[in-house]
Design a protein around this motif. Sequence first.
Motif, mmCIF file in Angstrom:
data_model
loop_
_atom_site.group_PDB
_atom_site.id
_atom_site.type_symbol
_atom_site.label_atom_id
_atom_site.label_comp_id
_atom_site.label_asym_id
_atom_site.label_seq_id
_atom_site.Cartn_x
_atom_site.Cartn_y
_atom_site.Cartn_z
ATOM 1 N N LYS A 1 0.805 -1.225 0.000
ATOM 2 C CA LYS A 1 0.000 0.000 0.000
ATOM 3 C C LYS A 1 0.842 1.281 0.000
ATOM 4 O O LYS A 1 0.553 2.245 0.712
ATOM 5 N N ASN A 2 1.890 1.254 -0.818
ATOM 6 C CA ASN A 2 2.745 2.429 -0.967
ATOM 7 C C ASN A 2 2.889 2.700 -2.458
ATOM 8 O O ASN A 2 3.680 2.049 -3.136
ATOM 9 N N PRO A 3 2.129 3.657 -3.004
ATOM 10 C CA PRO A 3 2.170 3.893 -4.455
ATOM 11 C C PRO A 3 3.539 4.311 -4.960
ATOM 12 O O PRO A 3 3.911 3.997 -6.085
ATOM 13 N N ALA A 4 4.326 5.010 -4.142
ATOM 14 C CA ALA A 4 5.668 5.403 -4.565
ATOM 15 C C ALA A 4 6.546 4.170 -4.754
ATOM 16 O O ALA A 4 7.323 4.073 -5.707
ATOM 17 N N LEU A 5 6.420 3.217 -3.856
ATOM 18 C CA LEU A 5 7.169 1.968 -3.969
ATOM 19 C C LEU A 5 6.739 1.188 -5.204
ATOM 20 O O LEU A 5 7.577 0.646 -5.936
ATOM 21 N N MET A 6 5.444 1.149 -5.457
ATOM 22 C CA MET A 6 4.938 0.431 -6.624
ATOM 23 C C MET A 6 5.502 1.021 -7.913
ATOM 24 O O MET A 6 5.927 0.295 -8.809
ATOM 25 N N LEU A 7 5.504 2.345 -8.010
ATOM 26 C CA LEU A 7 6.022 2.999 -9.206
ATOM 27 C C LEU A 7 7.519 2.767 -9.368
ATOM 28 O O LEU A 7 8.018 2.615 -10.480
ATOM 29 N N ALA A 8 8.249 2.741 -8.252
ATOM 30 C CA ALA A 8 9.695 2.575 -8.308
ATOM 31 C C ALA A 8 10.103 1.167 -8.711
ATOM 32 O O ALA A 8 11.058 0.970 -9.459
ATOM 33 N N ARG A 9 9.389 0.160 -8.210
ATOM 34 C CA ARG A 9 9.831 -1.217 -8.388
ATOM 35 C C ARG A 9 9.258 -1.892 -9.628
ATOM 36 O O ARG A 9 9.898 -2.794 -10.171
#
Length: 246
Positions: free
Chosen positions: A162-170
């Motif tokens: 539930k971390n959109p920044a992490l999703m976009l990065a990975r």
Amino acid sequence: MSLQGRQLKVKYAYYQVADEIQRQILDGSLKPGERLPGEVELAEMFGVTRSTVREGLRQLENDGLVHRPSPRRLEVSLPQMETLTTRNSRAMAMMRVSFRHLWQVALATEPLAADLAALLITEEEKVELRDIHAELLDSVTDVDRTIELDTRFHSFIATAAKNPALMLAREPVALLLYRGFAQVAPVSEIALSRQAEAHTHITDAICAGDRDLARTWGRRHIEDFWKAINKAGLADAPAIKSAEGI
């Protein structure tokens, strides 16, 4: 005098139209779902021709920032993860990003995703995670299916974090890295079995809410994949083969 001059390039007007609308979307002035004025009104607002507006809107559509729910209606939207991932993956392939580069990033993002998922996963998500893992265990002899489920498994964990920044990065990194398994599996006889074992530990730790164990196995899994990449002689090879079909 130290100032150096150079020929300046003036942006096409349609770029300026697209940039201004994009700026207002990104700063929150225009919100997802909000309807944009028609081409005639936009042309008057920006002092340009309709064809200029049309080109600017086409660029915004290509970037996923606006969409047409109907031919005569244009609304603000957020780019879909698939659109962003595909664009970034292609860029990395063109820049000859290697498996080493991908692995170095994954070594940070995948354990973090497992950690956060163990903290935030819901009961419904636990059921779905176990279902994905069960499918993978049933497909260990099918490399193509395993790659598909492996990518889905790790993407689901990132969603549960539930971390959109992490999703976009990975996501673009993981897409290339895990698809590289097709090049690793033929030269590593135990790669599939070790992958299944790691996924079992990761699943159990996340579902038990054990953040330390989830992070530990997330890291071990990526480190183990690195060993297989090295055995295959792919460490510094470009990951472009993994981008085929993206």
